[in-house]
Design a protein around this motif. Structure first.
Motif, PDB file in Angstrom:
ATOM      1  N   SER A  22      31.542  31.992  49.171  1.00 51.13           N
ATOM      2  CA  SER A  22      31.646  31.130  48.004  1.00 51.13           C
ATOM      3  C   SER A  22      32.669  31.676  47.022  1.00 51.13           C
ATOM      4  CB  SER A  22      30.295  31.049  47.276  1.00 51.13           C
ATOM      5  OG  SER A  22      29.340  30.450  48.106  1.00 51.13           O
ATOM      6  N   PRO A  23      33.414  30.794  46.348  1.00 48.79           N
ATOM      7  CA  PRO A  23      34.320  31.254  45.306  1.00 48.79           C
ATOM      8  C   PRO A  23      33.548  32.027  44.233  1.00 48.79           C
ATOM      9  CG  PRO A  23      34.775  28.973  45.867  1.00 48.79           C
ATOM     10  CD  PRO A  23      33.474  29.345  46.534  1.00 48.79           C
ATOM     11  N   ALA A  24      34.242  32.938  43.557  1.00 48.16           N
ATOM     12  CA  ALA A  24      33.648  33.753  42.500  1.00 48.16           C
ATOM     13  C   ALA A  24      34.145  33.254  41.145  1.00 48.16           C
ATOM     14  CB  ALA A  24      34.041  35.215  42.684  1.00 48.16           C
ATOM     15  N   THR A  25      33.245  33.227  40.168  1.00 49.49           N
ATOM     16  CA  THR A  25      33.589  32.819  38.810  1.00 49.49           C
ATOM     17  C   THR A  25      33.297  33.968  37.869  1.00 49.49           C
ATOM     18  OG1 THR A  25      33.073  30.514  39.302  1.00 49.49           O
ATOM     19  CG2 THR A  25      33.097  31.140  36.976  1.00 49.49           C
ATOM     20  N   PHE A  26      34.264  34.296  37.005  1.00 52.40           N
ATOM     21  CA  PHE A  26      34.117  35.413  36.064  1.00 52.40           C
ATOM     22  C   PHE A  26      35.126  35.285  34.936  1.00 52.40           C
ATOM     23  CE2 PHE A  26      36.795  36.542  39.620  1.00 52.40           C
ATOM     24  CZ  PHE A  26      37.969  36.920  38.988  1.00 52.40           C
ATOM     25  N   SER A  27      34.876  36.018  33.875  1.00 52.23           N
ATOM     26  CA  SER A  27      35.777  36.068  32.729  1.00 52.23           C
ATOM     27  C   SER A  27      36.810  37.169  32.950  1.00 52.23           C
ATOM     28  CB  SER A  27      34.979  36.350  31.457  1.00 52.23           C
ATOM     29  OG  SER A  27      35.873  36.532  30.378  1.00 52.23           O
ATOM     30  N   LEU A  28      38.065  36.903  32.630  1.00 53.41           N
ATOM     31  CA  LEU A  28      39.120  37.899  32.822  1.00 53.41           C
ATOM     32  C   LEU A  28      38.961  39.114  31.920  1.00 53.41           C
ATOM     33  CD1 LEU A  28      42.375  35.824  33.382  1.00 53.41           C
ATOM     34  CD2 LEU A  28      40.934  36.988  35.055  1.00 53.41           C
ATOM     35  N   ASP A  29      38.180  38.981  30.847  1.00 57.08           N
ATOM     36  CA  ASP A  29      37.976  40.159  30.005  1.00 57.08           C
ATOM     37  C   ASP A  29      36.804  41.008  30.491  1.00 57.08           C
ATOM     38  OD1 ASP A  29      35.913  38.508  29.138  1.00 57.08           O
ATOM     39  OD2 ASP A  29      36.664  38.328  27.092  1.00 57.08           O
ATOM     40  N   GLY A  30      36.275  40.696  31.677  1.00 55.83           N
ATOM     41  CA  GLY A  30      35.178  41.472  32.246  1.00 55.83           C
ATOM     42  C   GLY A  30      35.494  42.035  33.619  1.00 55.83           C
ATOM     43  N   VAL A  31      36.778  42.152  33.964  1.00 58.19           N
ATOM     44  CA  VAL A  31      37.176  42.661  35.277  1.00 58.19           C
ATOM     45  C   VAL A  31      38.114  43.853  35.125  1.00 58.19           C
ATOM     46  CG1 VAL A  31      36.919  40.442  36.448  1.00 58.19           C
ATOM     47  CG2 VAL A  31      39.120  41.044  35.444  1.00 58.19           C
ATOM     48  N   ILE A  32      38.376  44.525  36.242  1.00 61.28           N
ATOM     49  CA  ILE A  32      39.321  45.636  36.196  1.00 61.28           C
ATOM     50  C   ILE A  32      40.690  45.122  35.737  1.00 61.28           C
ATOM     51  CG2 ILE A  32      38.112  47.101  37.865  1.00 61.28           C
ATOM     52  CD1 ILE A  32      40.013  46.088  40.032  1.00 61.28           C
ATOM     53  N   LYS A  33      41.417  45.987  35.070  1.00 60.92           N
ATOM     54  CA  LYS A  33      42.680  45.614  34.434  1.00 60.92           C
ATOM     55  C   LYS A  33      43.684  44.988  35.409  1.00 60.92           C
ATOM     56  CE  LYS A  33      44.166  48.734  31.637  1.00 60.92           C
ATOM     57  NZ  LYS A  33      44.836  49.897  31.038  1.00 60.92           N
ATOM     58  N   GLY A  34      43.820  45.531  36.591  1.00 59.86           N
ATOM     59  CA  GLY A  34      44.789  45.017  37.551  1.00 59.86           C
ATOM     60  C   GLY A  34      44.484  43.606  38.015  1.00 59.86           C
ATOM     61  N   PHE A  35      43.198  43.272  38.117  1.00 65.24           N
ATOM     62  CA  PHE A  35      42.797  41.925  38.535  1.00 65.24           C
ATOM     63  C   PHE A  35      43.183  40.925  37.443  1.00 65.24           C
ATOM     64  CE2 PHE A  35      39.934  38.870  40.620  1.00 65.24           C
ATOM     65  CZ  PHE A  35      40.061  39.250  41.943  1.00 65.24           C
ATOM     66  N   SER A  36      42.931  41.299  36.192  1.00 64.50           N
ATOM     67  CA  SER A  36      43.296  40.454  35.066  1.00 64.50           C
ATOM     68  C   SER A  36      44.810  40.297  34.962  1.00 64.50           C
ATOM     69  CB  SER A  36      42.731  41.045  33.773  1.00 64.50           C
ATOM     70  OG  SER A  36      43.028  40.212  32.683  1.00 64.50           O
ATOM     71  N   LYS A  37      45.556  41.390  35.147  1.00 61.43           N
ATOM     72  CA  LYS A  37      47.027  41.332  35.116  1.00 61.43           C
ATOM     73  C   LYS A  37      47.569  40.362  36.160  1.00 61.43           C
ATOM     74  CE  LYS A  37      48.343  45.929  33.445  1.00 61.43           C
ATOM     75  NZ  LYS A  37      49.043  47.198  33.807  1.00 61.43           N
ATOM     76  N   ALA A  38      46.906  40.290  37.304  1.00 62.72           N
ATOM     77  CA  ALA A  38      47.363  39.433  38.392  1.00 62.72           C
ATOM     78  C   ALA A  38      47.160  37.955  38.092  1.00 62.72           C
ATOM     79  CB  ALA A  38      46.643  39.791  39.689  1.00 62.72           C
ATOM     80  N   ILE A  39      46.130  37.613  37.322  1.00 65.87           N
ATOM     81  CA  ILE A  39      45.750  36.211  37.130  1.00 65.87           C
ATOM     82  C   ILE A  39      46.255  35.628  35.817  1.00 65.87           C
ATOM     83  CG2 ILE A  39      43.775  34.650  36.913  1.00 65.87           C
ATOM     84  CD1 ILE A  39      42.249  36.582  38.797  1.00 65.87           C
ATOM     85  N   ALA A  40      46.136  36.359  34.709  1.00 62.92           N
ATOM     86  CA  ALA A  40      46.554  35.848  33.401  1.00 62.92           C
ATOM     87  C   ALA A  40      48.041  35.498  33.432  1.00 62.92           C
ATOM     88  CB  ALA A  40      46.272  36.870  32.317  1.00 62.92           C
ATOM     89  N   GLY A  41      48.367  34.316  32.941  1.00 63.99           N
ATOM     90  CA  GLY A  41      49.758  33.871  32.916  1.00 63.99           C
ATOM     91  C   GLY A  41      50.180  33.092  34.147  1.00 63.99           C
ATOM     92  N   GLU A  42      49.367  33.098  35.191  1.00 67.00           N
ATOM     93  CA  GLU A  42      49.650  32.309  36.397  1.00 67.00           C
ATOM     94  C   GLU A  42      49.107  30.893  36.199  1.00 67.00           C
ATOM     95  OE1 GLU A  42      51.346  33.192  39.107  1.00 67.00           O
ATOM     96  OE2 GLU A  42      51.570  35.312  38.627  1.00 67.00           O
ATOM     97  N   LYS A  43      49.496  29.964  37.069  1.00 69.14           N
ATOM     98  CA  LYS A  43      49.015  28.595  36.994  1.00 69.14           C
ATOM     99  C   LYS A  43      47.842  28.396  37.945  1.00 69.14           C
ATOM    100  CE  LYS A  43      53.462  26.526  35.879  1.00 69.14           C
ATOM    101  NZ  LYS A  43      54.509  25.601  36.362  1.00 69.14           N
ATOM    102  N   VAL A  44      46.895  27.560  37.525  1.00 68.49           N
ATOM    103  CA  VAL A  44      45.791  27.182  38.409  1.00 68.49           C
ATOM    104  C   VAL A  44      46.396  26.543  39.655  1.00 68.49           C
ATOM    105  CG1 VAL A  44      43.794  25.647  38.673  1.00 68.49           C
ATOM    106  CG2 VAL A  44      44.127  26.922  36.539  1.00 68.49           C
TER     107      VAL A  44
END
Length: 187
Positions: free
Chosen positions: A126-148
């Motif tokens: 199943s897909p995972a749902t989470f807040s970007l301010d609650g994950v490891i820094k590298g995971f957030s860096k990879a997603i923030a600023g990208e397009k859905v």
């Protein structure tokens, strides 16, 4: 081990219970319209969208498709001195904010071993749902600023992953982590 790894990578604090996973899957379906992550093996002749030579080793990443899981091939030990993010396939949705709650499919590979340690690209994953301010820094860096709708990859330094390691997931201090991430939705 994969379920424990998912809790370790995606959240900064604590592991989720099976009941948390069930509610996440239900929330995910409503938010993204996707009930499971693709699980079919990548075609043998698929060309990588990203090849990266590290400080040591090399990696190749083939993005997931609608039906096929991604493929990360590592010449181990692979290590980077700086976190690198690559958009493999650009989506056409909204840009993901740094504090967004996202729904993703992902695959995590340890650069030291070249082995999968986490991910939900598997039969019934199943897909995972989470807040970007609650994950490891590298995971957030990879997603923030990208397009859905984008498929992205990241090779992260230990400082952006787990500087002290995460023994339960087989991650040792100093390990570079590699992820392929499909961004399904953001809010």
């Amino acid at each position: 081990m994969l379920a424990l790894g998912a809790a370790l990578v995606l959240t900064v604090a604590g592991c989720s219970s099976d009941s948390d996973s069930d509610s996440t899957a239900a929330d995910t379906t409503a938010a993204s319209g996707v009930e499971s992550c693709p699980a079919e093996p990548t075609k043998a002749d698929a060309s990588p969208q990203w090849t990266l030579k590290g400080a040591t080793g090399e990696l190749e990443v083939v993005a997931a498709t609608e039906n096929e899981a991604p493929k990360i091939t590592v010449e181990a030990p692979f290590k980077v001195d700086e976190t690198e993010v690559k958009t493999l396939v650009e989506g056409d949705g909204e840009v993901v904010a740094p504090t967004a709650t996202v729904t993703v499919c992902y695959l995590g590979v340890n650069g030291r071993t070249g082995e999968r340690f986490d991910g939900n690209y598997r039969e019934g994953g199943s897909p995972a749902t989470f807040s970007l301010d609650g994950v490891i820094k590298g995971f957030s860096k990879a997603i923030a600023g990208e397009k859905v709708g984008s498929q992205v990859a990241v090779a992260m330094t230990p400082q952006d992953g787990y500087p002290q390691g995460q023994p339960a997931a087989g991650i040792e201090p100093g390990d570079t982590l590699i992820f392929e991430i499909g961004i399904l939705s953001a809010a």
